[in-house]
Write a protein that holds these residues in place. Structure first.
Motif, short mmCIF file in Angstrom:
data_model
loop_
_atom_site.label_atom_id
_atom_site.label_comp_id
_atom_site.label_asym_id
_atom_site.label_seq_id
_atom_site.Cartn_x
_atom_site.Cartn_y
_atom_site.Cartn_z
N MET A 52 0.82 -1.20 0.00
CA MET A 52 0.00 0.00 0.00
C MET A 52 0.87 1.27 0.00
O MET A 52 0.60 2.22 -0.70
CB MET A 52 -0.92 -0.01 1.21
CG MET A 52 -1.96 1.09 1.20
SD MET A 52 -3.18 0.89 2.50
CE MET A 52 -2.45 1.81 3.83
N ASN A 53 1.98 1.22 0.80
CA ASN A 53 2.82 2.40 0.90
C ASN A 53 3.57 2.67 -0.39
O ASN A 53 3.75 3.81 -0.80
CB ASN A 53 3.79 2.27 2.07
CG ASN A 53 3.03 2.20 3.39
OD1 ASN A 53 1.94 2.72 3.50
ND2 ASN A 53 3.61 1.55 4.37
N ASN A 54 4.05 1.56 -1.04
CA ASN A 54 4.73 1.72 -2.31
C ASN A 54 3.78 2.25 -3.36
O ASN A 54 4.17 3.00 -4.24
CB ASN A 54 5.35 0.40 -2.76
CG ASN A 54 6.59 0.08 -1.95
OD1 ASN A 54 7.22 0.99 -1.41
ND2 ASN A 54 6.92 -1.18 -1.86
N ASN A 55 2.51 1.81 -3.26
CA ASN A 55 1.51 2.29 -4.20
C ASN A 55 1.35 3.79 -4.11
O ASN A 55 1.10 4.44 -5.10
CB ASN A 55 0.14 1.65 -3.89
CG ASN A 55 0.02 0.31 -4.59
OD1 ASN A 55 0.85 -0.02 -5.43
ND2 ASN A 55 -0.99 -0.45 -4.22
N LYS A 56 1.47 4.30 -2.91
CA LYS A 56 1.31 5.75 -2.73
C LYS A 56 2.43 6.49 -3.47
O LYS A 56 2.17 7.51 -4.10
CB LYS A 56 1.34 6.11 -1.24
CG LYS A 56 0.08 5.68 -0.54
CD LYS A 56 -0.47 6.77 0.32
CE LYS A 56 -1.93 6.49 0.60
NZ LYS A 56 -2.25 6.34 1.96
N VAL A 57 3.65 5.99 -3.36
CA VAL A 57 4.77 6.62 -4.07
C VAL A 57 4.53 6.50 -5.57
O VAL A 57 4.73 7.47 -6.33
CB VAL A 57 6.11 5.98 -3.66
CG1 VAL A 57 7.26 6.58 -4.46
CG2 VAL A 57 6.37 6.16 -2.17
#
Lengths: 222, 287
Positions: free
Chosen positions: A1-6
């Protein structure tokens, strides 16, 4: 999820820059053609579209950097991104845009070059390395301009002092690589432009680090 | 999930104490009314939860963790406050899609049903909407993200009375269907008091009140009757507000009625009711 944000952030910030480029490229192309039609190629040192464009690309990316650095941090935090995620997305999107813009200019240059009145000389960059390295150097310079722009934008979002520091760093970054070129070239016996390229790469790393410290702990204004 | 806790939190901005020794706990399933005069520190307090800035001292946790630059916690919090959309060229639809992409818990169907109540044209650009409609979009987004912590700061600014009523009923529905923390910071105390489970009053950067709304309202009561009867009744009492209409007077009084007072109410000459939240709030925050 966090990588998706980037990833999402990189994509969205790139789309904003691309949207800006959709205005910038046609306007620049019209100006280039008009100038050559009015003054003729000789008056303009037979300057090629790409050669003139790589300079204006830097100005465009500087402006985009200022806009994104100053206006999108609040947007990102509002969407649940951390400052670090926004910073990463911004750095990636700048790199993506520098590459995309330069390649687009190369492609348009090939088409414009077919026009009988267009300039053909690549004379404004003292780059005498391998053509691939020259291209890489030009992309790096465009990216450096973006990083300087985000530094100014983020700096002014923080406060006037950081903004002023961003401007000083930008002025330094615009003059220093060329000044260092002959020093490095003479010291290591490299082809002309290699000194500029090496300095630009070093400055890119320095500005990537500085951008992080400008964004880190930035207060979001409401 | 979604507990918000302040433990001895201080915030200083340029050596000025903005918030001092804040101790608060927001628990899921409850609606909190955050009240305070202008400049009391309400927005700043909410901005700390949303990690817009860092606490100077003390500990702030969301779901047991420090939310600041915490990639797992920041998406759990939604902070809605009046925004300037005068240059926002994205349509309402784009705006919802953006939220959907960044917030996996975003419920598009729910958002559409909320927005439908305000009759908002999804194809319109945000900058083309009226201020009240923009506020309605924000309010709907806040509820539809389904985040465990939703902070509404003066979100009804610009909304007309029917829209505000719709928002209030949406908040009540949201409270009943999901277990999350909803904080409503407002100046329109008289309209929203029935929404609150708990009241937090901030005054000069400190927590003045933090208690269930029933307990808070028990700090006083309201008496209505003829002007003469009311005047006689209130002679030795602390009156915080008086309203008169013709021969009738209604007063808000601090404290609890005595046995003798209750006899007066039983006689039918005076009627007793709960204190108005707004009166108490005004009285408490008067300097």
């Amino acid at each position: 999820m966090n990588n998706n944000k980037v990833k999402n952030g990189t994509m969205d910030l790139s789309v904003i820059s691309i949207f800006g480029a959709f205005w910038y490229i046609p306007i620049f192309t019209v100006i280039y053609i008009t100038l050559f039609l009015i003054f003729g190629a000789e008056e303009l040192d037979n300057l090629s579209y790409f050669s003139m464009g790589s300079n204006s690309n830097r100005i465009f990316m500087l402006v985009m950097g200022i806009i994104i650095g100053s206006s999108f941090i609040k947007w990102a935090i509002g969407l649940g991104m951390t400052r670090k995620q926004f910073y990463k997305a911004n750095m990636y999107s700048g790199a993506v845009m520098a590459l995309t813009l330069t390649i687009t200019m190369v492609i348009i240059s090939l088409i414009i070059g077919l026009l009988p009145f267009a300039g053909t000389e690549h004379i404004n960059q003292q780059l005498e390395m391998h053509p691939g390295m020259n291209l890489l150097a030009i992309i790096s310079m465009v990216y450096l301009a973006y990083l300087a722009g985000t530094l100014i934008g983020t700096g002014f979002y923080r406060n006037g002092w950081f903004g002023a520091l961003g401007i000083i760093i930008t002025i330094f970054c615009s003059a220093f690589p060329e000044a260092m070129d002959s020093v490095i070239v003479n010291a290591f016996g490299l082809p002309s432009g290699a000194g500029t390229f090496i300095t630009v790469i070093a400055l890119i790393f320095a500005l990537i680090v500085m951008n992080y410290y400008f964004v880190k702990d930035i207060v979001i204004k409401i | 999930m979604g507990n918000v806790e302040f433990k001895n939190v201080d915030l200083k901005i340029k050596k000025e104490n903005i918030l001092t020794d804040i101790n608060l706990k927001f628990e899921p399933g409850r609606v909190y009314g955050l009240l305070g005069r202008n400049g009391a520190g309400k927005t700043t307090l909410l901005s700390l939860i949303a990690t817009y800035r860092k606490v100077t001292k003390g500990m702030l946790t969301v779901d047991g963790q420090d939310p600041y630059e915490n990639a797992d916690i920041m998406p759990l919090v939604d902070f809605l406050h009046p925004e300037d959309y005068s240059e926002e060229s994205e349509t309402v639809e784009d705006y919802l899609q953006l939220a959907k992409r960044y917030k996996p818990s975003f419920d598009m169907g729910y958002a559409l049903s909320l927005l439908n109540e305000y009759n908002i044209d999804m194809k319109k650009k945000m900058m083309e909407l009226s201020q009240g409609q923009q506020a309605a979009v924000d309010a709907s987004m806040g509820l539809a993200t389904m985040s465990p912590v939703v902070l509404f700061d003066e979100v009804t600014n610009g909304m007309d009375a029917p829209s505000r009523e719709k928002f209030y009923s949406q908040v009540l529905n949201a409270k009943n269907r999901e277990n999350r923390v909803i904080v409503l910071s407002t100046h329109i105390v008289s309209e929203m008091d029935y929404l609150f489970d708990e009241v937090v009053v901030i005054h000069h950067g400190q927590v003045l009140v933090d208690e269930p709304v029933d307990e808070f309202l028990d700090r006083g009561y309201q008496v209505t009757g003829s002007i003469e009867d009311v005047d006689e009744f209130t002679r030795d009492k602390k009156v915080v507000n008086t309203r008169t209409l013709g021969p009738t007077s209604a007063v808000s009084i601090l404290g609890s009625p005595s046995k003798e007072d209750e006899k007066m109410f039983d006689s039918g000459r005076l009627s007793y009711s709960s204190m108005r939240l707004q009166d108490l709030f005004i009285n408490l925050t008067e300097d």
